[in-house]
Design a protein around this motif. Structure first.
Motif, PDB file in Angstrom:
ATOM      1  N   LYS A 121       0.840  -1.200   0.139  1.00  0.00           N
ATOM      2  CA  LYS A 121       0.048  -0.299  -0.021  1.00  0.00           C
ATOM      3  C   LYS A 121       0.817   1.447   0.060  1.00  0.00           C
ATOM      4  N   SER A 122       0.694   2.015  -0.994  1.00  0.00           N
ATOM      5  CA  SER A 122       1.569   3.326  -1.019  1.00  0.00           C
ATOM      6  C   SER A 122       1.016   4.255   0.129  1.00  0.00           C
ATOM      7  N   ILE A 123       1.997   5.268   0.162  1.00  0.00           N
ATOM      8  CA  ILE A 123       1.638   6.291   1.365  1.00  0.00           C
ATOM      9  C   ILE A 123       0.792   7.033   0.991  1.00  0.00           C
ATOM     10  N   GLY A 124      -0.371   7.223   2.005  1.00  0.00           N
ATOM     11  CA  GLY A 124      -1.416   8.292   1.792  1.00  0.00           C
ATOM     12  C   GLY A 124      -1.006   9.646   1.830  1.00  0.00           C
ATOM     13  N   LYS A 125      -1.331  10.361   1.050  1.00  0.00           N
ATOM     14  CA  LYS A 125      -0.993  11.869   1.093  1.00  0.00           C
ATOM     15  C   LYS A 125      -2.142  12.768   1.377  1.00  0.00           C
ATOM     16  N   GLY A 126      -3.441  12.118   1.515  1.00  0.00           N
ATOM     17  CA  GLY A 126      -4.586  13.192   1.659  1.00  0.00           C
ATOM     18  C   GLY A 126      -5.228  13.766   0.619  1.00  0.00           C
ATOM     19  N   PHE A 127      -6.109  14.561   0.601  1.00  0.00           N
ATOM     20  CA  PHE A 127      -6.481  15.474  -0.367  1.00  0.00           C
ATOM     21  C   PHE A 127      -5.638  16.198  -1.028  1.00  0.00           C
ATOM     22  N   ALA A 128      -5.457  16.037  -2.345  1.00  0.00           N
ATOM     23  CA  ALA A 128      -4.312  16.757  -3.286  1.00  0.00           C
ATOM     24  C   ALA A 128      -5.114  17.337  -4.315  1.00  0.00           C
ATOM     25  N   GLY A 129      -4.341  18.624  -4.721  1.00  0.00           N
ATOM     26  CA  GLY A 129      -4.901  19.401  -6.059  1.00  0.00           C
ATOM     27  C   GLY A 129      -4.430  18.819  -7.293  1.00  0.00           C
ATOM     28  N   THR A 130      -4.713  19.372  -8.371  1.00  0.00           N
ATOM     29  CA  THR A 130      -4.360  19.007  -9.711  1.00  0.00           C
ATOM     30  C   THR A 130      -3.201  18.753  -9.876  1.00  0.00           C
ATOM     31  N   ILE A 131      -2.314  19.789  -9.463  1.00  0.00           N
ATOM     32  CA  ILE A 131      -0.675  19.943  -9.780  1.00  0.00           C
ATOM     33  C   ILE A 131      -0.048  18.886  -9.106  1.00  0.00           C
ATOM     34  N   LYS A 132      -0.345  18.542  -7.771  1.00  0.00           N
ATOM     35  CA  LYS A 132       0.490  17.495  -6.894  1.00  0.00           C
ATOM     36  C   LYS A 132      -0.288  16.027  -7.519  1.00  0.00           C
ATOM     37  N   ARG A 133      -1.489  15.879  -7.856  1.00  0.00           N
ATOM     38  CA  ARG A 133      -2.039  14.668  -8.123  1.00  0.00           C
ATOM     39  C   ARG A 133      -1.879  14.176  -9.360  1.00  0.00           C
ATOM     40  N   HIS A 134      -1.898  15.066 -10.459  1.00  0.00           N
ATOM     41  CA  HIS A 134      -1.891  14.731 -11.817  1.00  0.00           C
ATOM     42  C   HIS A 134      -0.878  15.398 -12.874  1.00  0.00           C
ATOM     43  N   HIS A 135       0.144  16.034 -11.950  1.00  0.00           N
ATOM     44  CA  HIS A 135       1.163  17.059 -12.662  1.00  0.00           C
ATOM     45  C   HIS A 135       0.701  18.022 -13.523  1.00  0.00           C
ATOM     46  N   TYR A 136      -0.424  18.678 -13.296  1.00  0.00           N
ATOM     47  CA  TYR A 136      -0.635  19.803 -14.177  1.00  0.00           C
ATOM     48  C   TYR A 136       0.275  21.022 -13.980  1.00  0.00           C
ATOM     49  N   THR A 137       0.290  21.722 -15.073  1.00  0.00           N
ATOM     50  CA  THR A 137       1.354  22.972 -14.745  1.00  0.00           C
ATOM     51  C   THR A 137       0.311  24.057 -14.179  1.00  0.00           C
ATOM     52  N   ARG A 138       1.297  25.014 -13.513  1.00  0.00           N
ATOM     53  CA  ARG A 138       0.472  26.027 -12.917  1.00  0.00           C
ATOM     54  C   ARG A 138       0.152  27.062 -13.904  1.00  0.00           C
ATOM     55  N   GLY A 139      -0.489  28.048 -13.599  1.00  0.00           N
ATOM     56  CA  GLY A 139      -0.949  29.299 -14.351  1.00  0.00           C
ATOM     57  C   GLY A 139       0.131  30.346 -14.048  1.00  0.00           C
ATOM     58  N   PRO A 140      -0.123  31.527 -14.884  1.00  0.00           N
ATOM     59  CA  PRO A 140       1.173  32.509 -14.729  1.00  0.00           C
ATOM     60  C   PRO A 140       0.980  33.160 -13.435  1.00  0.00           C
ATOM     61  N   MET A 141       2.058  33.534 -12.921  1.00  0.00           N
ATOM     62  CA  MET A 141       2.166  34.305 -11.656  1.00  0.00           C
ATOM     63  C   MET A 141       2.095  35.718 -11.732  1.00  0.00           C
ATOM     64  N   THR A 142       2.159  36.247 -12.843  1.00  0.00           N
ATOM     65  CA  THR A 142       2.446  37.772 -12.833  1.00  0.00           C
ATOM     66  C   THR A 142       1.168  38.341 -13.521  1.00  0.00           C
ATOM     67  N   HIS A 143       1.212  39.563 -13.890  1.00  0.00           N
ATOM     68  CA  HIS A 143       0.344  40.417 -14.683  1.00  0.00           C
ATOM     69  C   HIS A 143      -0.962  40.041 -14.423  1.00  0.00           C
ATOM     70  N   GLY A 144      -1.351  40.134 -13.081  1.00  0.00           N
ATOM     71  CA  GLY A 144      -2.560  40.197 -12.417  1.00  0.00           C
ATOM     72  C   GLY A 144      -3.537  39.001 -12.678  1.00  0.00           C
ATOM     73  N   SER A 145      -2.766  37.918 -13.068  1.00  0.00           N
ATOM     74  CA  SER A 145      -3.223  36.572 -13.076  1.00  0.00           C
ATOM     75  C   SER A 145      -3.737  36.055 -11.747  1.00  0.00           C
ATOM     76  N   LYS A 146      -4.982  35.695 -11.626  1.00  0.00           N
ATOM     77  CA  LYS A 146      -5.384  34.981 -10.170  1.00  0.00           C
ATOM     78  C   LYS A 146      -5.639  33.493 -10.518  1.00  0.00           C
TER      79      LYS A 146
END
Length: 217
Positions: A121-146
């Protein structure tokens, strides 16, 4: 005809993960390895085609006080006068005639250089977002991006007006049964019942593992 030793090796065994370290080969290369404490395991049940419809061997691992088991579990083991065992696992096998109830199987039945499949049984990491769980890329960090780590759009609008099943989204990560195949046995410590395999295996130290020889295709 297969030797007695080779027949045991095809069965598989149970053990616990001790931890990871590294060992050096004669030519100076460092190999990451996992140390597994294997067995000793006891043959607790023999299933045959005539009685159960298939051939398999059930083994037990880790003796515990009787108070730790339920009455059905104790009854199953008491029928063959076997000590209380915490874990039971069944392995399909062709030649059940080579085994007897109460037979002890230990780490000596493996061989150095052999390849094994390790399941745990693999280590449980709880509730995770798409970046950690499915290796999605993040959005822009500047120019007012939210939209930094947000998942983004999850479907179309009016048509079809729903989210398709299987959409990769945030959720539970880890805590699943994982099998790492074809790990090479580098060393065997018969005195301490230790198996040293090259690479990583599922779970944290102390995790229950099933070690089975890799089937050649």
């Amino acid at each position: 005809m297969l030797s007695q030793r080779r027949i045991f090796v095809s069965l598989g065994m149970l053990g616990n993960k001790v931890g990871m370290t590294q060992i050096f080969t004669e030519d100076g290369n460092a190999n990451p390895v996992t140390i597994i404490k294997v067995g000793p395991c006891v043959v607790t049940q023999i299933k045959t085609t005539s009685t159960d419809g298939y051939n398999s061997i059930q083994i037990g691992y880790k003796q515990v006080p009787r108070q730790k088991l339920t009455k059905p579990e104790l009854g199953h083991l008491d029928k063959t006068s076997i000590v209380p065992l915490k874990y039971l696992k069944e392995y399909p096998i062709d030649n059940v005639e080579d085994f007897t109830l109460g037979q002890i199987i230990n780490v000596q039945d493996f061989e150095e250089g052999q390849f094994v499949d390790v399941t745990g049984k693999s280590i449980g990491k709880g509730f995770a977002g798409t970046i950690k769980r499915h290796h999605y890329t993040r959005g822009p960090m500047t120019h007012g991006s939210k939209n930094h780590r947000a998942p983004g759009s999850i479907g179309q609008g009016t048509s079809p007006g729903r989210v398709f099943p299987g959409k990769k989204m945030a959720g539970q990560l880890g805590a699943k049964q994982i099998t790492v195949a074809k790990l090479k046995i580098l060393k065997i410590d018969s005195k301490e019942n230790l198996l040293i395999v090259k690479g990583a295996v599922p779970g944290k130290p102390g995790n229950l593992l099933s070690i089975k020889p890799t089937v050649k295709v």
